[in-house]
Design a protein around this motif. Structure first.
Motif, PDB file in Angstrom:
ATOM      1  N   TYR A  62       1.819  15.056  -2.237  1.00  0.00           N
ATOM      2  CA  TYR A  62       0.728  14.087  -2.315  1.00  0.00           C
ATOM      3  C   TYR A  62       0.369  13.639  -0.897  1.00  0.00           C
ATOM      4  N   ALA A  63      -0.907  13.614  -0.574  1.00  0.00           N
ATOM      5  CA  ALA A  63      -1.354  13.261   0.782  1.00  0.00           C
ATOM      6  C   ALA A  63      -2.184  11.982   0.747  1.00  0.00           C
ATOM      7  N   CYS A 105      13.596  11.392  -9.541  1.00  0.00           N
ATOM      8  CA  CYS A 105      13.286  11.591  -8.112  1.00  0.00           C
ATOM      9  C   CYS A 105      14.324  10.848  -7.285  1.00  0.00           C
ATOM     10  N   SER A 106      15.008  11.595  -6.399  1.00  0.00           N
ATOM     11  CA  SER A 106      16.047  10.977  -5.577  1.00  0.00           C
ATOM     12  C   SER A 106      15.566  10.698  -4.166  1.00  0.00           C
ATOM     13  N   HIS A 107      14.670  11.505  -3.651  1.00  0.00           N
ATOM     14  CA  HIS A 107      14.189  11.336  -2.282  1.00  0.00           C
ATOM     15  C   HIS A 107      12.698  11.700  -2.161  1.00  0.00           C
ATOM     16  N   LEU A 108      12.106  11.207  -1.109  1.00  0.00           N
ATOM     17  CA  LEU A 108      10.754  11.604  -0.682  1.00  0.00           C
ATOM     18  C   LEU A 108      10.837  12.078   0.758  1.00  0.00           C
ATOM     19  N   ILE A 109      10.364  13.282   1.001  1.00  0.00           N
ATOM     20  CA  ILE A 109      10.279  13.787   2.362  1.00  0.00           C
ATOM     21  C   ILE A 109       8.836  13.574   2.830  1.00  0.00           C
ATOM     22  N   GLY A 110       8.683  12.878   3.950  1.00  0.00           N
ATOM     23  CA  GLY A 110       7.353  12.589   4.456  1.00  0.00           C
ATOM     24  C   GLY A 110       7.105  13.179   5.825  1.00  0.00           C
ATOM     25  N   TYR A 113       0.831  -1.201   0.000  1.00  0.00           N
ATOM     26  CA  TYR A 113       0.000   0.000   0.000  1.00  0.00           C
ATOM     27  C   TYR A 113       0.870   1.258   0.000  1.00  0.00           C
ATOM     28  N   VAL A 114       1.901   1.286   0.893  1.00  0.00           N
ATOM     29  CA  VAL A 114       2.758   2.471   1.015  1.00  0.00           C
ATOM     30  C   VAL A 114       3.573   2.662  -0.268  1.00  0.00           C
ATOM     31  N   ARG A 115       4.066   1.560  -0.835  1.00  0.00           N
ATOM     32  CA  ARG A 115       4.835   1.640  -2.085  1.00  0.00           C
ATOM     33  C   ARG A 115       3.985   2.271  -3.189  1.00  0.00           C
ATOM     34  N   ASP A 116       2.685   1.904  -3.220  1.00  0.00           N
ATOM     35  CA  ASP A 116       1.776   2.479  -4.224  1.00  0.00           C
ATOM     36  C   ASP A 116       1.613   3.986  -4.024  1.00  0.00           C
ATOM     37  N   GLN A 117       1.529   4.434  -2.739  1.00  0.00           N
ATOM     38  CA  GLN A 117       1.396   5.872  -2.464  1.00  0.00           C
ATOM     39  C   GLN A 117       2.673   6.618  -2.873  1.00  0.00           C
ATOM     40  N   TYR A 118       3.823   6.018  -2.602  1.00  0.00           N
ATOM     41  CA  TYR A 118       5.083   6.651  -3.003  1.00  0.00           C
ATOM     42  C   TYR A 118       5.117   6.832  -4.528  1.00  0.00           C
ATOM     43  N   GLY A 119       4.712   5.809  -5.260  1.00  0.00           N
ATOM     44  CA  GLY A 119       4.704   5.895  -6.716  1.00  0.00           C
ATOM     45  C   GLY A 119       3.792   7.005  -7.210  1.00  0.00           C
ATOM     46  N   ARG A 120       2.636   7.200  -6.564  1.00  0.00           N
ATOM     47  CA  ARG A 120       1.705   8.249  -6.958  1.00  0.00           C
ATOM     48  C   ARG A 120       2.326   9.635  -6.756  1.00  0.00           C
ATOM     49  N   ALA A 121       3.054   9.794  -5.618  1.00  0.00           N
ATOM     50  CA  ALA A 121       3.701  11.092  -5.366  1.00  0.00           C
ATOM     51  C   ALA A 121       4.759  11.398  -6.422  1.00  0.00           C
ATOM     52  N   LEU A 124      -2.932   7.885  10.541  1.00  0.00           N
ATOM     53  CA  LEU A 124      -1.947   8.913  10.203  1.00  0.00           C
ATOM     54  C   LEU A 124      -2.324   9.578   8.896  1.00  0.00           C
ATOM     55  N   ASP A 125      -2.309  10.914   8.888  1.00  0.00           N
ATOM     56  CA  ASP A 125      -2.395  11.674   7.647  1.00  0.00           C
ATOM     57  C   ASP A 125      -0.974  11.997   7.216  1.00  0.00           C
ATOM     58  N   THR A 126      -0.552  11.512   6.052  1.00  0.00           N
ATOM     59  CA  THR A 126       0.827  11.657   5.594  1.00  0.00           C
ATOM     60  C   THR A 126       0.882  12.524   4.331  1.00  0.00           C
ATOM     61  N   THR A 127       1.826  13.456   4.307  1.00  0.00           N
ATOM     62  CA  THR A 127       2.091  14.264   3.108  1.00  0.00           C
ATOM     63  C   THR A 127       3.498  13.936   2.603  1.00  0.00           C
ATOM     64  N   LEU A 128       3.600  13.569   1.340  1.00  0.00           N
ATOM     65  CA  LEU A 128       4.869  13.246   0.701  1.00  0.00           C
ATOM     66  C   LEU A 128       5.271  14.377  -0.249  1.00  0.00           C
ATOM     67  N   VAL A 129       6.536  14.797  -0.177  1.00  0.00           N
ATOM     68  CA  VAL A 129       7.072  15.803  -1.101  1.00  0.00           C
ATOM     69  C   VAL A 129       8.216  15.156  -1.883  1.00  0.00           C
ATOM     70  N   PRO A 130       8.036  14.945  -3.198  1.00  0.00           N
ATOM     71  CA  PRO A 130       9.125  14.340  -3.985  1.00  0.00           C
ATOM     72  C   PRO A 130      10.260  15.362  -4.259  1.00  0.00           C
ATOM     73  N   VAL A 131      11.530  14.907  -4.203  1.00  0.00           N
ATOM     74  CA  VAL A 131      12.709  15.758  -4.480  1.00  0.00           C
ATOM     75  C   VAL A 131      13.372  15.221  -5.752  1.00  0.00           C
ATOM     76  N   PHE A 132      13.548  16.095  -6.730  1.00  0.00           N
ATOM     77  CA  PHE A 132      14.094  15.686  -8.021  1.00  0.00           C
ATOM     78  C   PHE A 132      15.496  16.270  -8.213  1.00  0.00           C
ATOM     79  N   GLY A 133      16.389  15.468  -8.822  1.00  0.00           N
ATOM     80  CA  GLY A 133      17.754  15.922  -9.111  1.00  0.00           C
ATOM     81  C   GLY A 133      17.836  16.645 -10.436  1.00  0.00           C
ATOM     82  N   ASP A 134      19.079  17.048 -10.799  1.00  0.00           N
ATOM     83  CA  ASP A 134      19.288  17.779 -12.050  1.00  0.00           C
ATOM     84  C   ASP A 134      18.929  16.943 -13.260  1.00  0.00           C
ATOM     85  N   ASP A 135      18.988  15.613 -13.095  1.00  0.00           N
ATOM     86  CA  ASP A 135      18.670  14.738 -14.232  1.00  0.00           C
ATOM     87  C   ASP A 135      17.167  14.498 -14.379  1.00  0.00           C
TER      88      ASP A 135
END
Length: 632
Positions: free
Chosen positions: A85-86, A114-119, A70-78, A100-111
């Motif tokens: 994405y919440a 997506c390198s990281h997700l801040i939750g 379930y969590v992997r699917d939410q990460y993919g959506r973000a 838990l209400d979770t908000t994910l912020v995707p972080v993208f590199g120069d290429d």
């Protein structure tokens, strides 16, 4: 433009370390491959895990398989959405189910990858439980509304329907949910009452108080139902008035029953008044007619006899009018009763009224149709054909008079609960509540003196009651027509008071007669009557005197007035029925009509009844037909 001040690394670290929210950093290592890179102290404290148990581990090493999917699917959506994405998740923390209400912020590199997700996760368990409790309470309220026996409706301040329960939809005849948003006044209030309803509604809203009230609602089929309402003002959390909540009870059937009872009581009261007048008048007629008959018996002049015959006929007519005024409820039905097919009576009445609803109506430019709808086979009742035909004639005539230029009358028969039911439905002017409760009262009429005496429906009521039936206004309201219902018991066993065969004889032999009456004029007439019919006898003024005479004399019969002070004629009959020795048959004479009991049966100890004014021939026939004295 002023720029917002930037936070230093130390300030960000301070917030990160001290916030109560759960903050985590996820490294994205490839499609569906995630590793926990960092969590804040609040995360460790809330989950009860040590840093070594979670930091550096892959997602599937930290979570159960289903939860990890379930969590992997939410990460993919973000990541795919490339924006914050919440989502909400339910996880066990320290053994407790936690939302838990979770908000994910995707972080993208120069290429561009997506390198990281801040939750950031926030514990919303308390809010979630409150929402669940509210939802449960709402479902409970909706269930109550659906099973409630009352009609419950909520209106906004513009009288639009915001809620109507299942009972309301059922009573009004609309599909559930179809009236939401519609104006209650325009859909459900009768046209002539809409202005008054709107004034009352506005008054409730302006005053902030709502009183109880009663009004008619209009169903989808056009039927009017009388509803008793309890009302309450609806307010929001700030105290602002948002509408009106009303709970209604359908009292239409109760109101009709109350009106029928009132009408019946009024008819009985009128009957009591007429009874008193009839009694006194019949006593006077007895003296007039008796003296005329005696004069006839001793007159040899033909012209003189003609005048006396004419006077006797007028006295007879007056007596018949009095009996008609009191109605056939005071006449015994046994001798004229026969088995009758209800459909034949209906067809006869339709034929009799045809000149009114067909010929006369057409001459006056009116168009009235009359349709029979008769049960097959026809219900069968016992009664007097002529009288029952008169009942239907009067009811149909009233329906014709209630219709204007164009209208329809439906006459139906059916069999229900041991009764034959006849209904006469018209689409005429209808009646208000005051008129419907008085329609069966003697002399009541809405047509004025020129159109009638107001006795037709009163006579119909008396005839139906005499047949152990009932007649009532089943439905009516102004402008909506009227339904009159007649209920008669189906033909059954013979009446219990019918005389068994072999109880009468016709000896015709003269015998001594005891005549009892408290009126001196009647006593004088009685002596002459007995002599005129060839009987000897005694005349006394009271029941007590009669009992004393019985102890020393042998009488073939006792003739007694019913209405006497002290011991009535019926009391005397009961005393004679239980006395030792000979018990001569008792003939009751009454100025109130032929029947002297509510069910039409002969009272205890009474062998026959004569209604004043009595005739010589009537006395002869009854005396000839009496049984021999008991105990002789």
């Amino acid at each position: 433009m002023d720029k917002r001040p930037e936070l230093t690394r130390e300030q960000l670290q301070l917030i990160y370390d001290n916030t109560s929210d759960l903050v985590f950093l996820i490294a994205v290592e490839g499609p569906d491959r995630y590793r926990v890179e960092h969590v804040n102290p609040a995360y460790l404290a809330r989950t009860g895990l040590g840093a070594e148990e979670i930091v550096g581990r892959r997602l599937e090493e930290v979570l159960a398989p289903e939860e990890a999917d379930y969590v992997r699917d939410q990460y993919g959506r973000a990541i795919d959405g490339r924006r914050p994405y919440a989502y909400e998740t339910r996880v066990p923390l320290r053994g407790d189910a936690t939302y838990l209400d979770t908000t994910l912020v995707p972080v993208f590199g120069d290429d561009g990858a997506c390198s990281h997700l801040i939750g950031v996760s926030r514990d919303v368990t308390g809010n979630k439980r409150e929402r669940q409790a509210l939802a449960q309470e709402k479902r409970r309220a909706e269930n109550y509304l659906d099973i409630a026996e009352a009609l419950i409706v909520a209106l906004d301040t513009d009288m639009r329907i915001t809620m109507l329960n299942r009972k309301g939809y059922g009573l009004l005849g609309y599909p559930e949910g179809s009236l939401t948003g519609h104006n209650w006044c325009e859909v459900c209030i009768t046209p002539e009452k809409r202005s008054a309803f709107e004034r009352g509604f506005r008054s409730f809203i302006e005053r902030g108080e709502a009183d109880r009230n009663i009004n008619y609602v209009l169903t989808r089929s056009g039927e009017r139902r009388l509803i008793s309402w309890a009302n309450a003002i609806i307010r929001d959390e700030n105290g602002r008035i948002t509408g009106l909540l009303s709970s209604g009870e359908d009292i239409s059937d109760r109101k009709r029953a109350e009106q029928a009872l009132i009408a019946s009581q009024r008819v009985l009261a009128a009957d009591e008044v007429v009874s008193g007048v009839a009694h006194d008048f019949n006593n006077a007629l007895q003296g007039v007619l008796g003296n005329i008959e005696l004069a006839l018996a001793h007159s040899d002049t033909e012209r003189f006899r003609e005048h006396l015959h004419s006077a006797a006929k007028l006295a007879d007519d007056a007596a018949r009018r009095l009996r008609s005024l009191r109605g056939p409820s005071n006449a015994r039905q046994d001798e004229s009763a026969e088995r009758l097919e209800v459909n034949e009576i209906v067809e006869d009445a339709i034929a009799q009224t045809r000149p009114l609803w067909k010929d006369e109506a057409q001459r006056h430019g009116r168009s009235i149709s009359l349709t029979p709808r008769l049960a097959q086979p026809s219900p069968v009742v016992e009664g007097n054909r002529s009288e029952l035909r008169t009942v239907l004639y009067n009811v149909i005539k009233n329906a014709i008079e209630a219709i204007g230029e164009l209208g329809e009358i439906l006459v139906a028969s059916e069999q229900e609960d041991g009764h034959a039911v006849i209904t006469v439905r018209d689409d005429g002017v209808g009646m208000d509540s005051r008129t419907s409760t008085r329609v069966f009262q003697p002399f009541f009429s809405t047509k004025g003196l020129e159109a009638g005496r107001g006795l037709g429906m009163s006579a119909a009521h008396s005839i139906v009651r005499a047949h152990r039936g009932d007649i009532l206004v089943r439905e009516t309201s102004p402008g909506q027509g009227t339904v009159i219902e007649i209920r008669l018991p189906l033909a059954g066993a013979a009446r219990a008071d019918a005389a068994p065969p072999g109880t009468r004889n016709r000896t015709g032999a003269p015998g001594r007669i005891l005549w009892v009456d408290d009126d001196a004029d009647i006593r004088a007439l009685a002596e002459s009557y007995l002599g005129a019919i060839g009987h000897e006898g005694d005349v006394v003024d009271s029941g007590q005197h009669a009992l004393a005479m019985l102890d020393g004399n042998d009488y073939a019969a006792v003739i007694t007035d019913v209405g006497m002070p002290g011991m009535s004629g019926l009391d005397l009959a009961r005393h004679i029925a239980v006395r030792p020795g000979p018990r001569p048959p008792v003939i009751a004479v009454t100025g109130w009509g032929d029947a002297i009991s509510e069910d039409g049966r002969l009272p205890e100890g009474v062998a026959a009844v004569m209604s004043k004014p009595v005739r010589l021939q009537q006395i002869r026939e009854i005396l000839d037909d009496l049984p021999d004295p008991e105990g002789a």
